[in-house]
Structure formats: structure tokens, C-alpha cells
Design a protein around this motif. Sequence first.
Motif, short mmCIF file in Angstrom:
data_model
loop_
_atom_site.label_atom_id
_atom_site.label_comp_id
_atom_site.label_asym_id
_atom_site.label_seq_id
_atom_site.Cartn_x
_atom_site.Cartn_y
_atom_site.Cartn_z
N ALA A 1 0.83 -1.20 0.00
CA ALA A 1 0.00 0.00 0.00
C ALA A 1 0.87 1.26 0.00
O ALA A 1 0.52 2.27 -0.61
N ARG A 2 2.00 1.18 0.65
CA ARG A 2 2.88 2.34 0.74
C ARG A 2 3.70 2.55 -0.52
O ARG A 2 3.87 3.68 -0.98
N TRP A 3 4.28 1.47 -1.07
CA TRP A 3 5.20 1.60 -2.20
C TRP A 3 4.67 1.03 -3.51
O TRP A 3 5.37 1.02 -4.50
N GLY A 4 3.47 0.51 -3.51
CA GLY A 4 2.90 -0.04 -4.74
C GLY A 4 3.02 -1.56 -4.79
O GLY A 4 3.75 -2.17 -4.02
N LEU B 47 3.94 -5.26 -5.72
CA LEU B 47 5.16 -5.96 -6.11
C LEU B 47 4.86 -6.84 -7.33
O LEU B 47 3.73 -7.28 -7.51
N PRO B 48 5.87 -7.11 -8.15
CA PRO B 48 5.65 -8.12 -9.19
C PRO B 48 5.41 -9.49 -8.54
O PRO B 48 5.79 -9.70 -7.38
N TRP B 49 4.81 -10.41 -9.25
CA TRP B 49 4.46 -11.70 -8.66
C TRP B 49 5.68 -12.43 -8.13
O TRP B 49 5.62 -13.07 -7.09
N TRP B 50 6.82 -12.31 -8.81
CA TRP B 50 8.02 -13.00 -8.34
C TRP B 50 8.58 -12.32 -7.09
O TRP B 50 9.18 -12.98 -6.25
N GLY B 51 8.39 -11.03 -6.95
CA GLY B 51 8.84 -10.33 -5.74
C GLY B 51 8.04 -10.74 -4.53
O GLY B 51 8.59 -10.98 -3.45
N ALA B 52 6.72 -10.84 -4.71
CA ALA B 52 5.87 -11.30 -3.61
C ALA B 52 6.20 -12.75 -3.25
O ALA B 52 6.24 -13.11 -2.07
N LEU B 53 6.47 -13.56 -4.26
CA LEU B 53 6.83 -14.96 -4.01
C LEU B 53 8.12 -15.05 -3.20
O LEU B 53 8.19 -15.81 -2.23
#
Length: 77
Positions: A35-38, A40-46
Motif C-alpha cells: 500500500a505504501r510503495w505499490g 510488487l511483481p508476482w516473483w517479488g511477492a513470491l
Amino acid sequence: MLPYKTRKRLSILALVIGLPLYIVVAVSVVNWAEARWGMLPWWGALVIYVGLGFLWALPLKPIFLGVGQPDPDAPRE
């Protein structure tokens, strides 16, 4: 080193109460960061979720060590 019964009870407590609380906190922190920085790409969240999935076990490793084995303090038959 903790006695076997104490380690077994602590491991059950950690899995039943501690792990669900950790999951709620980890998801809340990731949602706050998104919410603060936008988003993440799916691999970043993974990567973050896999890292957090391993992180909870590191401080609890001594408690879980050998809990699945028979009680070493039990009388032999």
C-alpha cells in the motif's frame, strides 16, 4: 537443553498459536508495504513470502529438534 516433554509442549504451542499469529503479522506487513510503495511483481511477492516462510522456523529450530523421535527419557521396555 530443554527436556523432551517441554520441547514437545512448546512446539505444539508454537504451531497452534504462534504460527497463525506470525502469518497474520507477515501478511499485514506485506500488505502495508504494498500500500505504501505499490504492488510488487508476482516473483517479488513470491520471494518475500518464501523468505518469511523460512524465517519463522529459524529461532524455533532448537525446540523442534528431535520432537518427532521417541522420548529419550522414557523407561525402556
